[in-house]
Structures are given as structure tokens and as C-alpha cells.
Design an enzyme around this catalytic site. Structure first.
Site, PDB file in Angstrom:
ATOM      1  N   LYS A 143       0.845  -1.088  -0.077  1.00 45.78           N
ATOM      2  CA  LYS A 143       0.143   0.181  -0.058  1.00 45.78           C
ATOM      3  C   LYS A 143       0.850   1.162   0.058  1.00 45.78           C
ATOM      4  CE  LYS A 143      -0.666   0.099   4.996  1.00 45.78           C
ATOM      5  NZ  LYS A 143      -1.529   0.080   6.162  1.00 45.78           N
ATOM      6  N   TYR A 169      15.535  30.280   8.627  1.00 42.58           N
ATOM      7  CA  TYR A 169      14.375  31.146   9.271  1.00 42.58           C
ATOM      8  C   TYR A 169      14.462  31.286  10.688  1.00 42.58           C
ATOM      9  CZ  TYR A 169      12.441  31.098   4.534  1.00 42.58           C
ATOM     10  OH  TYR A 169      12.380  31.410   3.192  1.00 42.58           O
ATOM     11  N   MET A 197      11.805  25.058   2.359  1.00 38.93           N
ATOM     12  CA  MET A 197      10.816  24.245   1.305  1.00 38.93           C
ATOM     13  C   MET A 197      12.067  23.511   0.437  1.00 38.93           C
ATOM     14  SD  MET A 197       8.206  25.773  -1.604  1.00 38.93           S
ATOM     15  CE  MET A 197       7.038  26.072  -0.296  1.00 38.93           C
TER      16      MET A 197
END
Length: 384
Positions: A52, A274, A322
């Protein structure tokens, strides 16, 4: 020390130097390892290979040839089952989710399907299934995990309803399935298994209880069932907090690789990333790695999460962004732009170690890899 911008040129660079490497031979090895943990002979449990979530992020199509020795595949829903059929798998397929609506019964047009049944309405829906195919059903006991399934008081009624369908020729064999909540603990299944066995004591049919942890830690109980259902261990990750995959003789099937794409000299007291989540206590050389949370690397991985740079173990610094992250180059003073980086799965850096540092589990990292990460098959050059 070489100049900061001295390039490193490994072979097979992609446009963006980040890729996952999938090793189907490792899956084949792990399947054999798990099979060897079971008794041999005619009475040995058969093995569902759980694929799965697109084979835990590895890609069913990539690793299916390595699973030919499995007795069956286990998927989440019927669409996944159909995909496996389209790839050439003609053996049994267990569908963990069973039916999600009455319309799903019309998709039961393939032989050798096994459906997990978790509530009474699913048995009613089966009356709409094509009569040419008679799926086997597995009644799920709610057990100690209490996710889905029948409680002890309702289980007997569910079995009688299933047996009525079998007499009418709607379904085939009826089995009994349980999933332990604490299979990774030494004493985690004793009470749960006793309760399950009491419920099914007078009911005929095969039994399936064991995932990777139960198979490896509670082998005697697994040996007393007809089917086992390993997932995580097939892909070379340990299901245990205190035992590594290497200690279990499992080989990682996925590794994640990148490069240093920038180097910064950060003065003492300055922040990195950040919010300045890491403050350099002394002047620090920081490497920038092209990989971030949009690639599936966990944003919440803290400073100290292990990383391998140019063969040397070092650590993540500050907050993952990101598209990139920062790593400490103090242990790797000769590292330059283009130096190779291993983020998990190779060079002795197990995916479960990275996951533990990030406060999660290996399965989340493996299944969470982003589609934008190129995949290289072991033994081949990475593609664009």
C-alpha cells in the site's frame, strides 16, 4: 582547504542534484529474510507483501519483480489492486480497506481477491458483486487498536452473516484478521492475542495477525497463523526502537542523496535559517543542501539530525526550508560545493535513525517522499 567554490563533479548529475535511489534487490533480500523467520514446510504461514501507499513510497512498479516469491500482495483499496493486476500480478491480493461504498462491489471483477470486512454494511454490499468472482473475506477484529473492525460482541453475528453469503455462492473462504497495537513490545501482544483467540475459538477459517514487528518479535505466534502481512521490514527499515535494520539483517531499499550547493561562513552569534533557529556559538562553516520539506524531508527535524557529507557524519542546523537545509561542515573541513550528501538509507545512516531524530517513524519518511524527487534504480545512472 580547497576554495569554497571549488566544484565537485560526480558522474550522473541531475538538473537538480537530489535523487532517491531504489534497490529492488534489497526488497528481494528482505523478503527472503522474513520468509526464513517462519517455519518451513507445508504448514508454514503464507506471506502477503504489503505494498500500500505505492509500496511505502518505493513504487510498486519498481519493486514488484522482487516480490515474485511472495504468496500475495496486500493493498489498501481496489484501485491499487487493479493497478497490481495491470502490472502483471496474478496471485492473491488482500484489500485492507475492503469496500468503501456499494459501488465498489462492481469492481470485484478480478479473481483471487481477498477483502477485509470491518462493518456489517460491507457484507450487504457484497450481494451486488459479479457472481463470476467469489472474493474471500477476512473479518477484522477491532482488537486493542480500535481503529476498524468488529468488537467481540458483534463478531459472531458478522461471521454468521458471512457464512450465509458463502452458502449462496456470493463469497468464498472466510478468514479472521487482527492487527496488534503493541506488536513492537516484548509483552505487547499476549493479552490482545488471547482475546482474539477467544472470540474465534469455535469459528472455522484461516487466521492472519502478524505485521513486520509481530513476525520478527513474536515468531511463535506468527507460526501459528495461516498468513503474515509484513510491510515496513520488506523495505529494510526496523519496526523497533531498540534494534536497527542491520541488526535484523534487513537491507534499506531506499536512500536519499543530494549535494552541497552553497557554503556560508557564519560569524559567532549569527543565526542560520528562518527565525535564526540555530545561533552559531562560534564562527561556523555551514553547507547548504538542496533538499527541503517540499521534497518530503521533515520540516520539524531539529538541529542535530544526522546527515552524511562526503562520507563524514555531521548534523542538520536550524530549520528545514522548502527547498534546502543547512548542515554543519566543521567535521568536514574539506567539503566543497558539489560534495555528496546522504540524507538517509546509505553510508550507515538508517532512515529510522533520521526519523527518530525528527520525532516520527521511518514509514512517514519513506511514504512522504515528494513526486518532484527524481528516482534512480540501483545500478543505473540517475535520470533527469
Amino acid at each position: 582547504m580547497p576554495p569554497v567554490n571549488a566544484p565537485y563533479h560526480p558522474q550522473g548529475l541531475t538538473a537538480r542534484p537530489l535523487h532517491a535511489r531504489i534497490d529492488a534487490d534489497a526488497v528481494r533480500h528482505n523478503l527472503a529474510r522474513l520468509r526464513a523467520a517462519l517455519p518451513a514446510g507445508d504448514g508454514a504461514p503464507r506471506l502477503w507483501a504489503t505494498v500500500k501507499a505505492d509500496a511505502y513510497g518505493h513504487g510498486v512498479a519498481r519493486i514488484l519483480p522482487a516480490l515474485r516469491a511472495a504468496d500475495g500482495l496486500a493493498v489498501l483499496h481496489l484501485t491499487e489492486a487493479r493497478a497490481c493486476r495491470s502490472m502483471g500480478w496474478d496471485g492473491p491480493i488482500l484489500v485492507y480497506g475492503g469496500l468503501y461504498s456499494p459501488a465498489d462491489a462492481l469492481l470485484l471483477d478480478s479473481p483471487r481477491l481477498h477483502l477485509v470486512i470491518t462493518h456489517a454494511a460491507q457484507l450487504d454490499w457484497l450481494t451486488q458483486a459479479p457472481l463470476a468472482q467469489r472474493p474471500a473475506v477476512w473479518l477484522r477484529y477491532a482488537g486493542d487498536i480500535h481503529h476498524t473492525g468488529f468488537c467481540a460482541e458483534d463478531y459472531g453475528c458478522a461471521f454468521e452473516a458471512a457464512r450465509a453469503l458463502a452458502r449462496r455462492g456470493v463469497i468464498g473462504e472466510i478468514g479472521h484478521l487482527n492487527h496488534y497495537a503493541r506488536a513492537d513490545e516484548d509483552d505487547g501482544i499476549d493479552a490482545a492475542d488471547a482475546a482474539f483467540r477467544a472470540v474465534i475459538a469455535s469459528l472455522p477459517g484461516p487466521v492472519s495477525t502478524s505485521n513486520s514487528a509481530a513476525l520478527l518479535l513474536h515468531g511463535a505466534r506468527a507460526a501459528g497463523t495461516q498468513w503474515v502481512r509484513p510491510g515496513l521490514a520488506l523495505y529494510g527499515a526496523s519496526p523497533f526502537a531498540d534494534r536497527s535494520a542491520a541488526q535484523l539483517n534487513l537491507r534499506p531499499a531506499m536512500s536519499l542523496h543530494s549535494q552541497i550547493v552553497g557554503i556560508q561562513r557564519v560569524p559567532a552569534g549569527a543565526g542560520v535559517g528562518y527565525s535564526g533557529a540555530f545561533l552559531a556559538p562560534v564562527a561556523t562553516t555551514v553547507g547548504i543542501v538542496t533538499c527541503g520539506y517540499a521534497d518530503g524531508y521533515p520540516r520539524h527535524a531539529p538541529t542535530g539530525t544526522p546527515v552524511i557529507v562526503d562520507g563524514v557524519r555531521t548534523r542538520l542546523l536550524g530549520r528545514v526550508s522548502m527547498d534546502m537545509m543547512a548542515v554543519d561542515l566543521a567535521p568536514v573541513p574539506r567539503a566543497c560545493i558539489g560534495a555528496p550528501v546522504t540524507l538517509w538509507g546509505a553510508s550507515g545512516l538508517a532512515v529510522e535513525e533520521v526519523a527518530a531524530s525528527a520525532g516520527t517513524i521511518a514509514a512517514e519518511l519513506l511514504t512522504g517522499l515528494s513526486a518532484r524527487v527524481p528516482v534512480q534504480l540501483a545500478g543505473r545512472d540517475p535520470g533527469p
